[in-house]
Motif scaffolding. Structure first.
Motif, PDB file in Angstrom:
ATOM      1  N   VAL A  87      42.978  48.149  40.437  1.00 30.95           N
ATOM      2  CA  VAL A  87      44.065  47.167  40.556  1.00 30.95           C
ATOM      3  C   VAL A  87      43.791  46.250  41.728  1.00 30.95           C
ATOM      4  CG1 VAL A  87      46.552  46.873  40.662  1.00 30.95           C
ATOM      5  CG2 VAL A  87      45.588  49.084  40.057  1.00 30.95           C
ATOM      6  N   LEU A 125      30.214  46.105  54.660  1.00 29.76           N
ATOM      7  CA  LEU A 125      29.806  45.892  53.277  1.00 29.76           C
ATOM      8  C   LEU A 125      28.602  46.770  52.949  1.00 29.76           C
ATOM      9  CD1 LEU A 125      29.836  42.895  51.243  1.00 29.76           C
ATOM     10  CD2 LEU A 125      27.526  43.347  51.972  1.00 29.76           C
ATOM     11  N   ILE A 149      53.368  47.520  43.553  1.00 28.89           N
ATOM     12  CA  ILE A 149      52.814  48.878  43.434  1.00 28.89           C
ATOM     13  C   ILE A 149      53.768  49.881  44.080  1.00 28.89           C
ATOM     14  CG2 ILE A 149      50.859  50.363  44.071  1.00 28.89           C
ATOM     15  CD1 ILE A 149      49.053  47.981  43.836  1.00 28.89           C
ATOM     16  N   HIS A 209      22.747  45.834  56.788  1.00 28.26           N
ATOM     17  CA  HIS A 209      22.247  46.399  58.043  1.00 28.26           C
ATOM     18  C   HIS A 209      21.518  47.708  57.779  1.00 28.26           C
ATOM     19  CE1 HIS A 209      24.980  43.717  60.188  1.00 28.26           C
ATOM     20  NE2 HIS A 209      25.940  44.116  59.404  1.00 28.26           N
ATOM     21  N   SER A 236      32.252  37.942  54.444  1.00 32.70           N
ATOM     22  CA  SER A 236      31.236  38.628  55.244  1.00 32.70           C
ATOM     23  C   SER A 236      29.954  37.809  55.245  1.00 32.70           C
ATOM     24  CB  SER A 236      30.982  40.023  54.691  1.00 32.70           C
ATOM     25  OG  SER A 236      30.087  39.957  53.612  1.00 32.70           O
ATOM     26  N   GLY A 245      38.128  38.596  47.535  1.00 33.56           N
ATOM     27  CA  GLY A 245      38.767  37.559  48.350  1.00 33.56           C
ATOM     28  C   GLY A 245      39.322  38.031  49.693  1.00 33.56           C
ATOM     29  N   ASN A 294      45.493  42.783  43.778  1.00 34.78           N
ATOM     30  CA  ASN A 294      46.718  41.965  43.804  1.00 34.78           C
ATOM     31  C   ASN A 294      46.454  40.491  44.135  1.00 34.78           C
ATOM     32  OD1 ASN A 294      46.338  41.966  46.550  1.00 34.78           O
ATOM     33  ND2 ASN A 294      48.362  42.757  47.085  1.00 34.78           N
ATOM     34  N   ALA A 295      45.197  40.144  44.410  1.00 27.82           N
ATOM     35  CA  ALA A 295      44.887  38.723  44.668  1.00 27.82           C
ATOM     36  C   ALA A 295      43.603  38.399  43.888  1.00 27.82           C
ATOM     37  CB  ALA A 295      44.749  38.471  46.161  1.00 27.82           C
ATOM     38  N   MET A 309      35.267  33.049  63.192  1.00 25.89           N
ATOM     39  CA  MET A 309      33.934  32.639  62.736  1.00 25.89           C
ATOM     40  C   MET A 309      33.841  31.104  62.700  1.00 25.89           C
ATOM     41  SD  MET A 309      32.543  35.646  61.968  1.00 25.89           S
ATOM     42  CE  MET A 309      31.161  35.338  60.860  1.00 25.89           C
ATOM     43  N   GLY A 319      37.765  44.743  46.568  1.00 25.39           N
ATOM     44  CA  GLY A 319      36.707  44.213  47.432  1.00 25.39           C
ATOM     45  C   GLY A 319      35.435  44.980  47.115  1.00 25.39           C
ATOM     46  N   THR A 355      33.964  50.111  56.287  1.00 27.61           N
ATOM     47  CA  THR A 355      33.708  49.588  57.643  1.00 27.61           C
ATOM     48  C   THR A 355      32.600  48.534  57.700  1.00 27.61           C
ATOM     49  OG1 THR A 355      32.159  51.223  58.545  1.00 27.61           O
ATOM     50  CG2 THR A 355      34.494  51.769  58.686  1.00 27.61           C
ATOM     51  N   ALA A 411      41.868  49.122  49.804  1.00 31.47           N
ATOM     52  CA  ALA A 411      42.481  47.796  49.819  1.00 31.47           C
ATOM     53  C   ALA A 411      42.242  47.071  51.133  1.00 31.47           C
ATOM     54  CB  ALA A 411      43.968  47.910  49.512  1.00 31.47           C
ATOM     55  N   TYR A 458      26.725  30.089  58.844  1.00 33.28           N
ATOM     56  CA  TYR A 458      27.933  30.873  59.116  1.00 33.28           C
ATOM     57  C   TYR A 458      27.641  31.628  60.407  1.00 33.28           C
ATOM     58  CZ  TYR A 458      31.970  33.715  57.513  1.00 33.28           C
ATOM     59  OH  TYR A 458      33.193  34.327  57.369  1.00 33.28           O
ATOM     60  N   GLY A 514      42.468  47.930  45.073  1.00 36.23           N
ATOM     61  CA  GLY A 514      41.711  47.031  45.954  1.00 36.23           C
ATOM     62  C   GLY A 514      40.345  46.703  45.369  1.00 36.23           C
ATOM     63  N   LEU A 557      38.399  38.266  64.283  1.00 31.73           N
ATOM     64  CA  LEU A 557      37.187  37.466  64.495  1.00 31.73           C
ATOM     65  C   LEU A 557      37.543  36.000  64.291  1.00 31.73           C
ATOM     66  CD1 LEU A 557      34.625  39.536  62.375  1.00 31.73           C
ATOM     67  CD2 LEU A 557      34.781  39.470  64.863  1.00 31.73           C
ATOM     68  N   ASP A 571      40.359  39.186  59.968  1.00 30.04           N
ATOM     69  CA  ASP A 571      40.385  40.502  60.612  1.00 30.04           C
ATOM     70  C   ASP A 571      39.463  41.461  59.875  1.00 30.04           C
ATOM     71  OD1 ASP A 571      42.349  39.763  62.425  1.00 30.04           O
ATOM     72  OD2 ASP A 571      43.988  40.375  61.090  1.00 30.04           O
TER      73      ASP A 571
HETATM   74  C1  LIG Z   1      33.468  37.679  59.202  1.00 29.62           C
HETATM   75  C2  LIG Z   1      32.955  38.986  58.697  1.00 29.62           C
HETATM   76  C3  LIG Z   1      31.581  39.169  58.555  1.00 29.62           C
HETATM   77  C4  LIG Z   1      31.092  40.395  58.092  1.00 29.62           C
HETATM   78  N1  LIG Z   1      29.747  40.528  57.912  1.00 29.62           N
HETATM   79  C5  LIG Z   1      29.255  41.688  57.433  1.00 29.62           C
HETATM   80  C6  LIG Z   1      27.864  41.825  57.155  1.00 29.62           C
HETATM   81  O1  LIG Z   1      27.072  40.907  57.355  1.00 29.62           O
HETATM   82  N2  LIG Z   1      27.420  43.014  56.685  1.00 29.62           N
HETATM   83  C7  LIG Z   1      28.275  44.061  56.457  1.00 29.62           C
HETATM   84  O2  LIG Z   1      27.792  45.108  56.048  1.00 29.62           O
HETATM   85  N3  LIG Z   1      29.611  43.946  56.662  1.00 29.62           N
HETATM   86  C8  LIG Z   1      30.114  42.789  57.139  1.00 29.62           C
HETATM   87  N4  LIG Z   1      31.462  42.646  57.325  1.00 29.62           N
HETATM   88  C9  LIG Z   1      32.359  43.767  57.000  1.00 29.62           C
HETATM   89  C10 LIG Z   1      32.659  43.790  55.507  1.00 29.62           C
HETATM   90  O3  LIG Z   1      33.006  42.499  55.069  1.00 29.62           O
HETATM   91  C11 LIG Z   1      33.793  44.748  55.214  1.00 29.62           C
HETATM   92  O4  LIG Z   1      33.553  46.005  55.799  1.00 29.62           O
HETATM   93  C12 LIG Z   1      33.944  44.952  53.707  1.00 29.62           C
HETATM   94  O5  LIG Z   1      33.915  43.728  53.016  1.00 29.62           O
HETATM   95  C13 LIG Z   1      35.249  45.667  53.427  1.00 29.62           C
HETATM   96  O6  LIG Z   1      35.359  45.803  52.036  1.00 29.62           O
HETATM   97  P1  LIG Z   1      36.681  46.355  51.392  1.00 29.62           P
HETATM   98  O7  LIG Z   1      36.443  46.400  49.931  1.00 29.62           O
HETATM   99  O8  LIG Z   1      37.107  47.612  52.067  1.00 29.62           O
HETATM  100  O9  LIG Z   1      37.808  45.300  51.802  1.00 29.62           O
HETATM  101  P2  LIG Z   1      38.154  43.846  51.248  1.00 29.62           P
HETATM  102  O10 LIG Z   1      36.967  43.056  50.915  1.00 29.62           O
HETATM  103  O11 LIG Z   1      39.098  43.277  52.249  1.00 29.62           O
HETATM  104  O12 LIG Z   1      38.889  44.131  49.878  1.00 29.62           O
HETATM  105  C14 LIG Z   1      40.177  44.677  49.793  1.00 29.62           C
HETATM  106  C15 LIG Z   1      40.828  44.141  48.531  1.00 29.62           C
HETATM  107  O13 LIG Z   1      42.065  44.807  48.335  1.00 29.62           O
HETATM  108  C16 LIG Z   1      43.016  43.860  47.877  1.00 29.62           C
HETATM  109  N5  LIG Z   1      44.351  44.359  48.203  1.00 29.62           N
HETATM  110  C17 LIG Z   1      44.963  44.397  49.419  1.00 29.62           C
HETATM  111  N6  LIG Z   1      46.194  44.935  49.300  1.00 29.62           N
HETATM  112  C18 LIG Z   1      46.359  45.251  47.989  1.00 29.62           C
HETATM  113  C19 LIG Z   1      47.424  45.827  47.238  1.00 29.62           C
HETATM  114  N7  LIG Z   1      48.585  46.192  47.828  1.00 29.62           N
HETATM  115  N8  LIG Z   1      47.269  46.005  45.915  1.00 29.62           N
HETATM  116  C20 LIG Z   1      46.103  45.627  45.302  1.00 29.62           C
HETATM  117  N9  LIG Z   1      45.062  45.071  45.964  1.00 29.62           N
HETATM  118  C21 LIG Z   1      45.191  44.894  47.291  1.00 29.62           C
HETATM  119  C22 LIG Z   1      42.644  42.585  48.612  1.00 29.62           C
HETATM  120  O14 LIG Z   1      43.153  41.438  47.938  1.00 29.62           O
HETATM  121  C23 LIG Z   1      41.135  42.649  48.586  1.00 29.62           C
HETATM  122  O15 LIG Z   1      40.567  42.020  47.449  1.00 29.62           O
HETATM  123  C24 LIG Z   1      31.984  41.444  57.777  1.00 29.62           C
HETATM  124  C25 LIG Z   1      33.351  41.253  57.905  1.00 29.62           C
HETATM  125  C26 LIG Z   1      33.839  40.032  58.352  1.00 29.62           C
HETATM  126  C27 LIG Z   1      35.324  39.845  58.453  1.00 29.62           C
END
Ligand SMILES: Cc1cc2nc3c(=O)[nH]c(=O)nc-3n(C[C@H](O)[C@H](O)[C@H](O)COP(=O)(O)OP(=O)(O)OC[C@H]3O[C@@H](n4cnc5c(N)ncnc54)[C@H](O)[C@@H]3O)c2cc1C
Length: 392
Positions: free
Chosen positions: A35, A346, A177, A53, A48, A42, A37-38, A230, A15, A344, A205, A269, A13, A228, A315
């Motif tokens: 790794v 960013l 995977i 915060h 976000s 994204g 997958n997209a 937005m 992100g 939970t 992920a 936004y 993942g 959500l 979501d």
């Molecule tokens: C509208 C919105 C606004 C937000 N605003 C804020 C903010 O202002 N401040 C803040 O602190 N937080 C904010 N957040 C929360 C924050 O965006 C998330 O908590 C954070 O981005 C999560 O990061 P992540 O890396 O866990 O997940 P993601 O960013 O979802 O990344 C997960 C990655 O894993 C990949 N993946 C999924 N399945 C697989 C697989 N099987 N194999 C390989 N890769 C896979 C996906 O393609 C993706 O790239 C917001 C969220 C939303 C939805």
């Protein structure tokens, strides 16, 4: 044909959670492979609002919650990293605003009194007036009170780009995977036919964690998705605004961030209460109409005649909590070689990485004992900002 590769830590993942963790581990000397997958960022990360915060928003009801305490150090850690002096060198990442603002349009004194009495915000909030107001609020017709919070707002696309640079050659585009088992024990993953052994596997992920856990036959932890709806608006008269606009309740009525589009215009936004339950239930046209009404009521001097509007359903993925409440910290669970979690927020990615590193230290997993030289691997692309996708 399968190639046997090995690494210290295999992250699934790309992100913010996976990319930040990957960069921290590499800096500590671990061999890593991430790794995706997209597209990098994204999932939720590039969707976000980029607010780092410090917990002030969560103290709105006056009580000092766990979230307020755990998150209070995040703005300092991010600021140092962006200045090139922190745990990661994030120089080059664009700061969109040095502060986020609290904006009370009406007479919400009671609410604000208890808010300012809380320990979490004392000494970190100043009232601003006149030319210190955010540009979009500098208008003779503006009424209300505005407070500056010591919380910065980052340009997430530049953040993801920088973290992808720090990843060097550790990124792998992979789709299929499967677990790699030895005597019934998980020793790595098979990714598009490549066998990759790892001393630890971290699932970061986002919403994809649930499916990965199911594929690995692991039932806990469970995931919750918080939907959500937005709203985005782009127009020539929009000026930067980073603010929580308060309503009567504990949640901001609307949270506005502003993002520079490639054509030089600003995109607002809009999240906060408008994007939650009632907003989720609305159709796209009804949600746009609701947002137009809010903006016209709150900022009647903004000319929206040429504005273009769009909505985004997305979501938030988190560990399951009772009643869809917001978790207080980054979350990490471990099952032997497998670690899984969600930041939970960013802003809490540094906390997520701390938790992984603490688990590695606890288990005596030190850097650089088992890596093989990696061949050239297919690299995942960078994700595109949502405002470029929806309002090009
Ligand atoms: C509208 C919105 C606004 C937000 N605003 C804020 C903010 O202002 N401040 C803040 O602190 N937080 C904010 N957040 C929360 C924050 O965006 C998330 O908590 C954070 O981005 C999560 O990061 P992540 O890396 O866990 O997940 P993601 O960013 O979802 O990344 C997960 C990655 O894993 C990949 N993946 C999924 N399945 C697989 C697989 N099987 N194999 C390989 N890769 C896979 C996906 O393609 C993706 O790239 C917001 C969220 C939303 C939805």
């Amino acid at each position: 044909m399968s190639q046997a590769l090995s690494t210290d830590i295999l992250i699934v993942g790309g992100g913010i959670a996976g990319l930040w963790l990957n960069a921290r581990l590499r800096r500590l000397g671990y061999a890593t492979l991430l790794v995706e997958n997209a597209a990098l960022g994204g999932g939720q990360s590039l969707k976000s609002q980029g607010i780092i915060h410090g917990g002030a928003k969560y103290a709105l009801h006056g009580a000092l919650t766990g979230a307020s305490e755990a998150i209070a150090d995040m703005p300092r850690r991010w600021r140092e990293a962006v200045a090139g002096q922190g745990e990661l060198d994030l120089s080059g990442v664009r700061i969109l605003s040095e502060a986020h603002y609290l904006w009370s349009p009406g007479s919400l004194a009671g609410n604000l009194t208890s808010f300012f009495a809380s320990k979490a915000v004392r000494g970190r909030v100043d009232q601003v007036k006149g030319d210190q107001l955010p540009p979009a609020l500098q208008h003779p017709k503006f009424k209300g009170k505005v407070y500056r919070l010591a919380e910065l707002v980052l340009d997430v696309p530049s953040l993801i780009t920088r973290l992808a640079e720090l990843a060097g050659d550790s990124l792998l585009a992979g789709h299929d995977i499967k677990p790699l088992l030895e005597n019934g024990e998980l020793v790595g993953l098979q990714i598009d036919g490549r066998e990759i052994r790892a001393r630890r596997i971290v699932l970061s992920a986002g919403a994809g964690n649930a499916e990965l856990l199911a594929a690995l036959g692991v039932e806990q932890p469970r995931q919750q998705l918080r939907p959500l709806h937005m709203v985005l608006v782009k127009g020539r008269d929009l000026k930067p605004l980073y603010a929580h606009c308060l309503g009567g309740g504990p949640k901001p009525r609307i949270t506005v961030t502003s993002h520079p589009a490639a054509d030089g215009q600003w995109v607002w936004y809009l999240g906060g209460d408008i994007a939650e339950a009632d907003g989720v239930a609305r159709s796209e046209p009804a949600q746009i109409a609701a947002a137009q009404k809010e903006v016209q009521q709150l900022l009647p001097w903004v000319d929206l005649s040429d504005a273009r509007w769009a909505t985004l359903r997305v979501d938030r993925a988190e560990p399951a909590q009772s009643g869809l409440v917001r978790p207080d910290n980054a979350f990490l669970a471990d099952h032997g070689r497998l670690l899984v979690g969600w930041p939970t927020k960013l802003a809490l990615s540094p906390d997520f990485a701390d938790r992984v590193i603490a688990a590695l230290e606890r288990d005596g997993i030190t850097p650089g004992e088992s890596a093989t030289l990696l061949p050239a691997l297919p690299r995942p692309p960078l994700g595109e900002p949502v405002w470029e996708q929806l309002l090009p």
